[in-house]
Every structure is written in structure tokens, then in C-alpha cells.
Design a protein around this motif. Sequence first.
Motif, mmCIF file in Angstrom:
data_model
loop_
_atom_site.group_PDB
_atom_site.id
_atom_site.type_symbol
_atom_site.label_atom_id
_atom_site.label_comp_id
_atom_site.label_asym_id
_atom_site.label_seq_id
_atom_site.Cartn_x
_atom_site.Cartn_y
_atom_site.Cartn_z
ATOM 1 N N ALA A 1 8.520 -25.746 11.700
ATOM 2 C CA ALA A 1 8.065 -24.357 11.584
ATOM 3 C C ALA A 1 7.853 -23.714 12.950
ATOM 4 N N ALA A 2 7.436 -24.513 13.925
ATOM 5 C CA ALA A 2 7.247 -23.995 15.280
ATOM 6 C C ALA A 2 8.559 -23.497 15.869
ATOM 7 N N HIS A 3 9.676 -23.974 15.341
ATOM 8 C CA HIS A 3 10.994 -23.511 15.781
ATOM 9 C C HIS A 3 11.635 -22.589 14.741
ATOM 10 N N GLU B 1 14.202 -27.420 4.103
ATOM 11 C CA GLU B 1 15.251 -26.957 3.185
ATOM 12 C C GLU B 1 16.485 -26.424 3.916
ATOM 13 N N GLU B 2 16.342 -26.028 5.178
ATOM 14 C CA GLU B 2 17.483 -25.506 5.944
ATOM 15 C C GLU B 2 18.342 -26.593 6.563
ATOM 16 N N LEU B 3 17.850 -27.824 6.599
ATOM 17 C CA LEU B 3 18.596 -28.889 7.246
ATOM 18 C C LEU B 3 19.900 -29.174 6.490
ATOM 19 N N GLY C 1 19.222 -31.282 0.429
ATOM 20 C CA GLY C 1 20.615 -31.516 0.070
ATOM 21 C C GLY C 1 21.472 -31.879 1.265
ATOM 22 N N ALA C 2 20.851 -32.275 2.379
ATOM 23 C CA ALA C 2 21.577 -32.556 3.612
ATOM 24 C C ALA C 2 22.487 -33.770 3.467
ATOM 25 N N GLU C 3 23.585 -33.752 4.214
ATOM 26 C CA GLU C 3 24.416 -34.929 4.373
ATOM 27 C C GLU C 3 23.702 -35.921 5.299
#
Length: 335
Positions: free
Chosen positions: A60-62, A67-69, A93-95
Amino acid sequence: MSATEPLALAARAGIHALPVPTPFLVGRVNCYLIEDEPLTLVDTGPNSGKSLDELERALAAHGRTIEELGLIVVTHQHMDHIGLLEIIVRRSGAEVAGLDLLASYLDDFHSSAAADDEFALSLMRRHGVPDDLATALGAVGQAFRAFGSSGRITNPLRDGGELSLRDRRLRVFHRPGHSPSDTIFWDEERRILLAGDHLLAHISSNPLVSRPLSGTSEERPRALLDYIESMRVTRELPAELVLAGHGDPILDHVALIDSRFRMHERRASKMLRMLDEGPLSAYEIAVRMWGNVAVTQAYLTLSEVLGHLDLLRSQERVRELAAGDGDPVRFEATR
């Protein structure tokens, strides 16, 4: 240069260190967020609520969330590096990219870890660790398995291959020693090496005697000899910045590796002098070297001793004696 300046250099290259707490003596583990496409996380931290909370705050600091990974990269099999894998993949859902040899190990981590514990228990008993201590340490190992996680490697990587993101290409190198699956990622364009636990600035990466990834071996693995050879090859990389799995970045990996070589030779020589008095088991040497630490951390110190005895054996300065009925393996000096 202060410790923060190398991290600033990494940040300008789109790589952010995210230190996550662990329950282990080594302390925090460094996960790395790579701002690229896909958005990439290198290692996850152990499976604990505290680690997950801090990882989410660090992201969050970045301005990012789990969920965005889009990609998780695994450097090696130890639970402080893969414990949150299942949770993160389920939410994002990341690879998952990791060494191809590691895939079957991670498919069922808990079975793999149980087999590791059985291997360690047998090794400890063979090399003189008292049976009650070995049994107690085995129970501790079983309790710690909860900090690990299974996961499916969807992007298997080969030694010498490449992991391509939109804005960078990372060469993949298998560097066994600290673990059988240690993998480093080399950004040649930026001269940045993501090293996992292969190199650490303030402590020597322990060459743990580990069950082979194949699950079978006729001989005991020679972890320290593997690790020394791995460091020799890594030494040749023209890296300007090494981002480690724990602690501060490394700015001069050649000097660090050379100091590690000298340290291993000194330690081996000290053990050789102990054998002047007569044959000893690896556990007896560990107790003489580290005292009570050899009890509380028997497997770690036993691995250290066996590694250095292997080094001495490769130099024909020590030989291994066959174990008698009910007796541990012992070693004696050849001079």
C-alpha cells in the motif's frame, strides 16, 4: 554509502524492498516488488497473519494491493520465502515462476517438508545427535511446517534461461548450496542481481544438508561444496548491486564472496585441529565449536560441520570412518 542509498538505486530501477517479519532467528525476509508488467513480487514471506498484514501495508505504501499482482517469483523452497504463496495466488490470480526442479516439491509442500524432516532426523542420528534430542527437534520442525505453503509453478524456469517482463529481462541461474533450489535473477542491463539467500551481507548463508529435490540420493548431499562452486560462478557476474533475501543490499559481492571463502577455510582448519586428538562424530565437533547452540540448533550446526568435513575430505585431509553397530559415523585426520 549508507544502507538506504542502494535501495534508492533499486527503487529508481523499479524494484522496492518489502521487509516482512518471520518467526525465525534470521529476522525479516526481504520480498521485492518489481514495478513492471506484469506487476511482480519476488518471494512472499512466511504464512502468518502478521506477515500478511505487513506485506499488505508495504504494498500500500507503493500504491499497490495483492490483487494487482500478476506474477510471483520464487527464489527457493524455504518457508520464510514461500509461505504466503497460496494465499496471494488465490487473491490475485497471479502466475508463479520458479525453478523447474522445484515444481513437484511445491505441489505438496507439507508432504515435501515431512520428507525433509525424516531425512534430517536420519542424518542427525547417523552423525551422533542423541536420539531424544533428534526426536524433540523433529517435533519442532513439524510445528513449523504451518509457516509454509504449497503452490503450483505455472512458469517453470530452467537454469540459464530467461524471465521476461515488459521492461526487463532477468537471466535465471540455479545456484544450489544454501538450499537445493536456490535461484538468482540477473538483470544484466541494470547490473542488479536478485539473489534470494544465495548471498547475505551480514551472515554467511548456511549450507544446509538437504534432501535432494529428486527425493533420492545414494550419497549424502555435499551442500557446502555445492555452495562454494555456486559462489565461484556468481563471483564472475559484473553486478553493481545485489538485493539479498535478508538484511542490507550488497555493493561488492566479489569482496564478500572472497571473505566467505576465507571463512570456510578457517573453519575447516579449526575442525581439523580438533581431530588431532582422535576420531570424532560431526555432532561432537559441533558441540566443541558452538557449545549449547549445537543443542538448540543441532541441524544447522551439524550441517556446518558436515560441510566443512566434506571440504577437508575433498582436500584429502580427513576421511570418514564406517559406523559401528549403534555408533555414529566418525571422522579422522589423514595426517
